[in-house]
Design a protein around this motif. Structure first.
Motif, mmCIF file in Angstrom:
data_model
loop_
_atom_site.group_PDB
_atom_site.id
_atom_site.type_symbol
_atom_site.label_atom_id
_atom_site.label_comp_id
_atom_site.label_asym_id
_atom_site.label_seq_id
_atom_site.Cartn_x
_atom_site.Cartn_y
_atom_site.Cartn_z
ATOM 1 N N VAL A 149 0.715 -9.156 6.607
ATOM 2 C CA VAL A 149 -0.410 -9.967 6.160
ATOM 3 C C VAL A 149 0.078 -11.205 5.406
ATOM 4 C CG1 VAL A 149 -2.477 -9.984 4.701
ATOM 5 C CG2 VAL A 149 -1.985 -8.022 6.142
ATOM 6 N N GLY A 161 4.613 -5.954 5.866
ATOM 7 C CA GLY A 161 4.952 -7.375 6.015
ATOM 8 C C GLY A 161 4.175 -8.031 7.141
ATOM 9 N N ILE A 191 9.203 4.385 4.435
ATOM 10 C CA ILE A 191 9.433 5.619 5.201
ATOM 11 C C ILE A 191 9.791 5.324 6.646
ATOM 12 C CG2 ILE A 191 8.083 7.281 3.834
ATOM 13 C CD1 ILE A 191 5.725 6.728 5.774
ATOM 14 N N ALA A 226 0.809 -1.220 0.000
ATOM 15 C CA ALA A 226 0.000 0.000 0.000
ATOM 16 C C ALA A 226 0.846 1.277 0.000
ATOM 17 C CB ALA A 226 -0.943 -0.012 1.193
ATOM 18 N N GLY A 227 2.051 1.214 0.597
ATOM 19 C CA GLY A 227 2.902 2.400 0.696
ATOM 20 C C GLY A 227 3.261 3.013 -0.647
ATOM 21 N N LYS A 261 10.537 8.183 1.020
ATOM 22 C CA LYS A 261 9.295 7.988 0.276
ATOM 23 C C LYS A 261 9.573 7.190 -0.993
ATOM 24 C CE LYS A 261 6.922 12.191 1.642
ATOM 25 N NZ LYS A 261 6.353 13.462 1.164
ATOM 26 N N ALA A 262 8.631 6.338 -1.344
ATOM 27 C CA ALA A 262 8.783 5.493 -2.530
ATOM 28 C C ALA A 262 9.110 6.325 -3.769
ATOM 29 C CB ALA A 262 7.512 4.682 -2.758
ATOM 30 N N ARG A 286 -3.131 0.090 7.456
ATOM 31 C CA ARG A 286 -2.843 0.187 8.876
ATOM 32 C C ARG A 286 -2.378 1.591 9.262
ATOM 33 N NH1 ARG A 286 -3.371 -5.083 8.184
ATOM 34 N NH2 ARG A 286 -2.424 -4.935 6.142
HETATM 35 N N1 APR Z 1 6.675 5.501 0.646
HETATM 36 C C1 APR Z 1 7.103 4.270 1.079
HETATM 37 N N2 APR Z 1 6.489 3.582 2.049
HETATM 38 C C2 APR Z 1 5.404 4.139 2.613
HETATM 39 C C3 APR Z 1 4.902 5.400 2.219
HETATM 40 C C4 APR Z 1 5.594 6.089 1.189
HETATM 41 N N3 APR Z 1 5.204 7.293 0.743
HETATM 42 N N4 APR Z 1 3.813 5.661 2.976
HETATM 43 C C5 APR Z 1 3.622 4.619 3.794
HETATM 44 N N5 APR Z 1 4.587 3.685 3.586
HETATM 45 C C6 APR Z 1 4.740 2.374 4.232
HETATM 46 C C7 APR Z 1 4.336 2.288 5.673
HETATM 47 O O1 APR Z 1 5.420 2.641 6.525
HETATM 48 C C8 APR Z 1 3.952 0.820 5.805
HETATM 49 O O2 APR Z 1 5.084 0.016 6.099
HETATM 50 O O3 APR Z 1 3.864 1.502 3.543
HETATM 51 C C9 APR Z 1 3.446 0.468 4.406
HETATM 52 C C10 APR Z 1 1.945 0.304 4.297
HETATM 53 O O4 APR Z 1 1.578 -0.789 5.084
HETATM 54 P P1 APR Z 1 0.092 -1.388 5.143
HETATM 55 O O5 APR Z 1 -0.909 -0.307 5.222
HETATM 56 O O6 APR Z 1 0.113 -2.419 6.210
HETATM 57 O O7 APR Z 1 -0.076 -2.058 3.695
HETATM 58 P P2 APR Z 1 0.391 -3.458 3.138
HETATM 59 O O8 APR Z 1 1.637 -3.927 3.806
HETATM 60 O O9 APR Z 1 0.392 -3.348 1.666
HETATM 61 O O10 APR Z 1 -0.820 -4.366 3.569
HETATM 62 C C11 APR Z 1 -0.853 -5.691 3.127
HETATM 63 O O11 APR Z 1 -3.031 -5.970 4.083
HETATM 64 O O12 APR Z 1 -5.361 -5.757 4.521
HETATM 65 C C12 APR Z 1 -4.370 -5.896 3.658
HETATM 66 O O13 APR Z 1 -4.857 -7.057 1.689
HETATM 67 C C13 APR Z 1 -4.473 -5.806 2.188
HETATM 68 O O14 APR Z 1 -2.729 -5.982 0.538
HETATM 69 C C14 APR Z 1 -3.046 -5.482 1.824
HETATM 70 C C15 APR Z 1 -2.246 -6.181 2.910
#
Ligand code: APR
Ligand code: ZN
Length: 246
Positions: A194, A192, A216, A25-26, A233-234, A37
């Motif tokens: 899910v 990391g 981040i 999602a980041g 940031k990504a 989250r």
């Molecule tokens: N650049 C880089 N990383 C970022 C940024 C950014 N601009 N903004 C946020 N992040 C990071 C956060 O620090 C966090 O580690 O992105 C991550 C987002 O984490 P989650 O919201 O937990 O998303 P994700 O890991 O993709 O979730 C996995 O959970 O419910 C589900 O199925 C859904 O695919 C999803 C899975």
């Protein structure tokens, strides 16, 4: 981000036969899509119950109302950002062989990435759990809400993975095979947490692969799994990486 670390990452990528990006999602946060989250995350505002398969099957109309707001009203306005484009550029340059994404937002494809494994499916398709029919989402789907199957009239489900559902078999097979094939895993914007998605970089690491992480803030991978941690940031880190690869 430390310049020396960026240079180490560039060398690893240049020397690798096969590089795979694993995104969460980041990477889409800078496109205006909230993460799941954390304080401003989707689950702080919406009940994850709407994505539970049993709840959806029992109360599809109510679940769809919530799902429409989360995944269709605010997702549909989102555009790929510089991080998505940077990965598409890397693929074009021959430095990236594919993307495994946990995201269902279709932004990698919109940015031009060719080889995308949608590990959690896609919000762009709808599926009928009764007869197996699939279709792409179009505006007509909102006219008689919730959308129904043209073949059997059952209420359609978004074709992404709900809680209680398994990972699409082909996506899982292809992703697992990369834990043996790809020399470098570029892990971008994921906590990391899910499973089973979270286990993919762990498997790669067990198989002796290099894990380069962009986030981040430290994730579950940073301390014990990541070889090179590029904090930031990504968009910024991936653009810097592409500039250095040129
Ligand atoms: N650049 C880089 N990383 C970022 C940024 C950014 N601009 N903004 C946020 N992040 C990071 C956060 O620090 C966090 O580690 O992105 C991550 C987002 O984490 P989650 O919201 O937990 O998303 P994700 O890991 O993709 O979730 C996995 O959970 O419910 C589900 O199925 C859904 O695919 C999803 C899975
Ligand atoms: Zn049907």
């Amino acid at each position: 981000m430390h310049a020396g670390l960026l240079e180490q990452a560039v060398q690893k990528i240049k020397n690798a036969d096969r590089v795979i990006a694993f995104t969460g999602a980041g990477i889409s946060v800078e496109s205006g899509i909230p993460p799941f989250r954390g304080e401003s995350g989707i689950w702080a505002q919406h009940d994850p119950g709407c994505l539970d398969l049993r709840t959806f099957n029992a109360h599809p109309e109510a679940a769809w109302k919530e799902i429409r707001v989360i995944f269709y009203d605010y997702f549909s306005a989102a555009k790929p950002n510089a991080a998505h484009y940077a990965l598409a550029d890397m693929e074009q340059m021959g430095y990236l062989q594919g993307v495994i994404t946990q995201n269902i937002d279709y932004l990698h494809q919109q940015a031009g990435s060719q080889d995308v494994i949608e590990y959690h499916g896609s919000s762009h398709r709808l599926v009928c759990l009764s007869c197996g029919e699939r279709k792409l989402v179009d505006d007509g789907d909102w006219d008689a809400f919730p959308p129904r199957c043209i073949k059997c009239d059952a209420i359609l489900k978004p074709d992404f993975v709900f809680f209680g559902e398994s990972i699409p078999a082909r996506a899982h097979r292809r992703a697992m095979s990369e834990t043996l094939r790809a020399d470098v895993w570029l892990v971008v914007g994921t906590t990391g947490e899910v499973m089973p998605a979270a286990s993919l970089p762990l498997e790669a690491k067990k198989n002796g692969k290099t894990v380069i992480e962009i986030n981040i803030k430290p994730s579950n991978y940073t301390a014990g799994v990541t070889d090179i941690y590029l904090e930031g940031k990504a968009t910024e880190v991936l653009q810097a990486l592409v500039r250095s690869l040129k």
